[in-house]
Design a protein around this motif. Structure first.
Motif, PDB file in Angstrom:
ATOM      1  N   ASN A 231       9.414   2.233   3.622  1.00  0.00           N
ATOM      2  CA  ASN A 231       8.360   1.384   3.561  1.00  0.00           C
ATOM      3  C   ASN A 231       6.991   1.917   3.023  1.00  0.00           C
ATOM      4  O   ASN A 231       6.575   3.150   3.436  1.00  0.00           O
ATOM      5  CB  ASN A 231       7.885   0.596   4.731  1.00  0.00           C
TER       6      ASN A 231
ATOM      7  N   ASP B 182       9.724   2.084  11.769  1.00  0.00           N
ATOM      8  CA  ASP B 182       9.479   1.788  10.317  1.00  0.00           C
ATOM      9  C   ASP B 182      11.037   2.167   9.626  1.00  0.00           C
ATOM     10  O   ASP B 182      11.176   3.233   9.558  1.00  0.00           O
ATOM     11  CB  ASP B 182       8.468   2.680   9.893  1.00  0.00           C
TER      12      ASP B 182
ATOM     13  N   SER C 294       2.943   2.489   3.460  1.00  0.00           N
ATOM     14  CA  SER C 294       2.186   2.720   4.526  1.00  0.00           C
ATOM     15  C   SER C 294       0.481   3.157   4.259  1.00  0.00           C
ATOM     16  O   SER C 294       0.528   4.137   3.419  1.00  0.00           O
ATOM     17  CB  SER C 294       2.744   3.586   5.767  1.00  0.00           C
TER      18      SER C 294
ATOM     19  N   ARG D 229       1.761   4.818  14.185  1.00  0.00           N
ATOM     20  CA  ARG D 229       3.080   5.365  13.346  1.00  0.00           C
ATOM     21  C   ARG D 229       4.055   5.707  14.345  1.00  0.00           C
ATOM     22  O   ARG D 229       5.241   5.428  14.135  1.00  0.00           O
ATOM     23  CB  ARG D 229       2.632   6.628  12.869  1.00  0.00           C
TER      24      ARG D 229
END
Ligand code: HEM
Ligand SMILES: [Cu+2]
Lengths: 106, 210, 620
Positions: free
Chosen positions: C551, C602, C553, C597
């Motif tokens: 993805n 993710d 970011s 994060r």
């Protein structure tokens, strides 16, 4: 996917293997503690500096190799690249320390 | 292996879950390489320390022989070495997919690490107040606190990392997504221990010998 | 977000895409823009230096400003122009050359870029906030410690931030190359650019930590009252020199090895021959890297390390000439008997060989420790390092720009303008720097803002400045070429140079997942093998399947921004307590983003097989 009995059997196998590894790791730990005690003992014991310093340095290096090979598993498969990089790092590290302790106007 | 595999599932983990996915393998390699770089980082600190050890210039200072006290350092060493062993136990249980036990051992590791850090703070405080051995007093002080302080900062960071991972994953158990992370933090923890072995030998013991 | 979308996204969407991208091909473009900008800035600074030195006793710029310009020129060129441009090509090419869909750490890759950019901006803010660093790019103590402006604070913090980015980039590429090669792509089948990228990344891994420590020391000394480099308090200035060069010498190989890689690709492609002595080339690369770590003190012959140390470092330095010589001969033998096309990239390669050889020879000269006592800190050294650094690195970067432009942007740069660029730059370069050897031998010192009339230095300096202006013209033509091609160039075929390596097997534009099916590599120069022994198409190594993608970011931008703000705060902390607000705010942003994060999963997403099939079947 393997059928159930087979995977159980595998589990059992790996469990045994891990136990075996763990045994070595405990031995490693015992050695490390022993080395530490020897090193401290030598310094407290008031021996000649020229005797003590090389010995405690060697003890430290051996102790660190134990850590790397057993605790951090460098002895296992798939660690060729990590070993290469760690030892290249050690090579650069040794040169650095050598220079800073010998040719730095001290 | 199918790409549909759910990395967040805790069922049926493969042997060595930390390296079962490509992401895991990459993290594993990358972190080892990072440790190779850290070796040079600490070497520069050690080299500088050795060059500036007991170097005071025109300033007043206490030489290493009188400054360091070994009993405290010995206790700190044993604590940190033990914490290395407890984190090995954590990984042992991770490999056997015993998540709860892993968490217990990592908790012990964190407690030991925290007490090490506490003792280090106490030690620094002692040097500052008893001997005026500060970061700014002379080059020896700068080099000492840079080396040992960098290591202390690594310990602190390691603790934060452990705690973040443990809290984040407390509820959901071990899976292919977090196994590599647990594995890395334990590698990091061992590396901290490796550095400490050299610190207690080179800084404290050799400092005592002269 | 499919490549099949026909309509063009708006400006805002494009901007957001680039701010958040983790795609190595887009990050390459970002690096190209960032590095290109700083290259122009550094070039502008070089022009100012040369204009000041055009005439004797010139008063175009003042001494202090000269020092700042000279320092920032060197620092900018090395850290903010050459490094990022190298990273641009590594990003654009390496994953494609090894047949990978991505790099190992897409997130870190993007973080590396933003750290570089914010570090570079921070360093250059010094121009507006009290003055730039003024003690040379080597920042030797005590200049760097005594310098009274904030210049070296900006230097230390700015380079620290961008250095973190470089380190991440280095680790990323090692892991990518070690772990993510396509089936059949063994180490000894990797294209030479990939090899040099690998070795340069390894050098980054071991060299940059030393710089990190050195910069920390400088920061501590300047801003926190430490005494590492303060002799009165027991400090030692030579420590900085060692640490700086332990980093600094490997750094020049970090720059030049990938340039060697570019030339190896270019020369073999445009000679239509397999690279001569491939394994010797690989071996020489590794050997150069190995020796590269044992020679740093050749920058310190005049320090007084003693004859033994000087001799050891002198011999080690000369030894590097051997693997470098091997490379030169291999390039020559590759061309020998080949059917050579002098397209622009090849022109640069041909110009590079004699130029770099001259730089190498003066390198051996300055490696003779006794002789270096004369050469040191004169224009001879300036001439030497520009021959290797411009003749090697910059020529390589420009060759790479022309060679890979079609891969990155889908269009071939105008050949005619390319040749004009080459001739202006090449002639200008030699005019500028060849004469400086003699200026140096005549005793003209480096880093002086003036030379005086009546010392026979006038003609040489004048010629040198004329040469620099020609180089500027060359660069402007290149810029014009880029703009012109972007505006009305035609989309090129997927393989405009009749390439040999995997990156040319992909459709133009490269799909964002790179390879629909990972290719099977059957040997060195895999595309060439398929062209000569197969049907010109790579054989897929796997059935068509879902593709996993990372993805985008925004966090890398935020982390870098946070560190940037903290950096400013740290610099101005001695002046005002308000700075603590910046320090804390920056840390909150940076660590908050890192925290997000680490707690937010993710997992990326999948491009489904069905969608891939729609885009055209199989390997077509
Ligand atoms: C393109 C045209 C260039 C010109 C005309 C040029 C010119 C100069 C000049 C005149 C100096 C000052 C020498 C002195 O006063 O001691 C200098 C220094 C330097 N240049 Fe360049 N340069 C160019 C490109 C580059 C490039 C591409 C790089 C690196 C990639 C580079 C790296 C350096 C370095 C490291 C210094 C030393 C700075 C210092 O002494 O601290 N230059 N250059
Ligand atoms: Cu060098």
């Amino acid at each position: 996917m393997a059928d159930n009995t087979n995977s159980n059997y595998q589990d059992q196998f790996f469990k045994e293997k891990h136990k075996e590894e763990m045994k070595y790791q405990v031995i490693t730990f015992a050695m490390m503690i022993a080395f530490t005690i020897i090193a401290f003992g030598l310094v407290v014991g008031d021996f000649s500096k020229y005797l003590v310093v090389p010995i405690i340095l060697v003890l430290a290096v051996v102790q660190v190799l134990f850590q790397l090979y057993y605790f951090m598993h460098l002895n296992q498969k798939g660690h060729e690249m990590p070993s290469l990089m760690i030892f290249s790092g050690v090579f650069a590290a040794v040169l650095t320390i050598l220079a800073l302790t010998t040719i730095t106007w001290i | 292996m199918s790409t549909h595999e759910d990395v967040l599932s805790s069922e049926n983990l493969p042997h060595e879950p930390e390296r079962a996915t490509l992401e895991g393998k990459n993290k594993f390699m990358g972190f080892w390489f990072f440790l190779g770089g850290e070796t040079v980082l600490f070497a520069s600190l050690f080299g500088t320390y050795l060059a500036l050890k007991n170097s005071f210039g025109d300033a007043e200072g206490t030489p290493s022989q009188e400054l360091f006290g070994l009993p405290l350092v010995f206790i700190m060493t044993v604590i940190l070495l033990t914490s290395s062993l407890t984190s090995v136990y954590g990984i042992y249980h991770m490999k056997n997919q015993a998540f709860k036990k892993m968490m217990v051992w990592f908790t012990i590791t964190v407690l030991l690490g925290a007490s090490f850090l506490g003792l280090e703070v106490y030690e620094f405080n002692h040097y500052v107040h008893e001997f005026h051995h500060t970061f700014t007093a002379h080059a020896f002080g700068s080099a000492f606190y840079a080396l040992v302080g960098f290591h202390g900062a690594h310990v602190a960071f390691g603790l934060l990392w452990f705690l973040t991972l443990m809290f984040r994953n407390a509820k959901r158990g071990l899976n292919l997504y977090n196994a590599p992370k647990f594995y890395l933090v334990s590698l990091y923890w061992h590396f901290i221990d490796v550095v400490w072995v050299f610190i207690f030998t080179v800084v404290y013991l050799m400092g005592k010998v002269g | 977000m499919s490549t099949a979308t026909v309509e063009k996204p708006g400006f805002g969407a494009t901007l957001w895409e680039y701010l958040t991208t983790v795609d190595h091909k887009k990050i390459a473009i970002l690096y190209l823009l960032g590095g290109g900008f700083f290259f122009l800035l550094g070039g502008l600074e070089a022009m100012l230096i040369r204009l000041q030195l055009m005439l004797p006793d010139n008063n175009l710029i003042g001494a202090q400003f000269y020092n700042e310009i000279m320092t920032m020129h060197g620092t900018t060129m090395i850290f903010l122009a050459a490094m990022p441009l190298i990273f641009a090509f590594m990003n654009a090419v390496v994953p494609l050359q090894i047949g990978a869909r991505d790099v190992a750490f897409p997130f870190l890759n993007s973080l590396g870029f933003w750290l570089f950019l914010f570090g570079g901006i921070l360093l250059n803010l010094s121009w507006f906030l009290g003055g730039a660093p003024d003690g040379g790019w080597t920042a030797y103590a005590p200049f760097s410690i005594w310098s009274s402006t904030h210049g070296f604070d900006f230097y230390a913090i700015g380079l620290q931030i961008s250095g973190f980015g470089t380190l991440m980039g280095g680790i990323n590429f090692i892991v990518t190359i070690v772990n993510m090669r396509a089936p059949g792509m063994t180490y000894m089948r990797m294209p030479l650019f990939t090899w040099t990228a690998l070795i340069a990344s390894v050098l980054i891994l071991f060299a940059f930590p030393a710089l990190t420590v050195g910069l920390f020391f400088m920061t501590f000394d300047r801003l926190f009252g430490a005494n590492f480099f303060v002799p009165e308090m027991g400090g030692n200035e030579i420590i900085w020199e060692h640490i700086f060069w332990i980093f600094g010498h490997p750094e020049v190989y970090i720059l030049v090895l990938p340039a060697f890689g570019v030339f190896s690709e270019v020369i073999s492609t445009f000679s239509k021959k397999r690279l001569f002595g491939y394994s010797a080339m690989v071996f020489a690369t590794v050997l150069i890297a190995f020796f590269g770590f044992m020679v740093w003190a050749h920058h310190m012959f005049t320090v007084g390390m003693g004859p033994i140390a000087n001799s050891i470092f002198a011999i080690a330095t000369m030894a590097i000439a051997v693997p470098t010589g091997i490379k030169i001969f291999n390039w020559l033998f590759t061309m020998w008997g080949g059917s050579i096309r002098f397209s622009t990239p090849m022109l640069w390669a041909a110009g590079f060989i004699p130029t770099f050889t001259i730089g190498g020879m003066t390198g051996v000269m300055v490696a003779v420790a006794a002789a270096d006592l004369q050469y040191h800190d004169t224009y001879f050294v300036v001439a030497h390092f520009h021959y290797v650094i411009v003749g090697g690195v910059v020529f390589g970067l420009i060759a790479g720009t022309h060679y890979w432009w079609p891969l990155i942007f889908g269009k071939v740069l105008n050949e005619k303008l390319g040749k004009w660029t080459f001739w202006f730059f090449f002639i200008g370069f030699h005019l500028t720097f060849f004469i400086q050897h003699f200026l140096g031998l005549m005793g003209m010192p480096r880093r002086y803002w003036k030379f005086l009339p009546g010392q026979d230095l006038e003609v040489g300096n004048f010629i040198s400045t004329v040469g620099a202006l020609l180089m500027a013209v060359g660069t402007i033509i290149l810029l014009y070429n880029i703009i012109k091609t972007s505006v009305n160039g035609e989309r090129s075929s997927q393989d405009p140079w009749d390439g040999r390596t995997l990156e040319w097997s992909l459709p133009n534009p490269t799909p964002h997942y790179n390879f629909k099916q990972l290719p099977l590599v059957r040997g060195l120069d895999p595309l060439w093998i398929e062209k000569t022994q197969g049907n010109g198409k790579l054989i897929p190594a796997e059935p068509l399947n879902d593709i996993h993608m990372p993805n985008n970011s925004f966090l890398p931008f935020m982390i870098s921004l946070g560190l940037f703000i903290t950096g400013i705060g740290v610099i101005f902390r001695p002046d005002s307590n308000v700075a603590y607000i910046a320090i804390i705010a920056g840390l909150v942003i940076a660590f908050g983003s890192m925290f997000i994060r680490s707690v937010k999963d993710d997992l990326g997403y999948h491009i489904h097989k069905e969608d891939l099939e729609e885009e055209g079947a199989g390997v077509e």
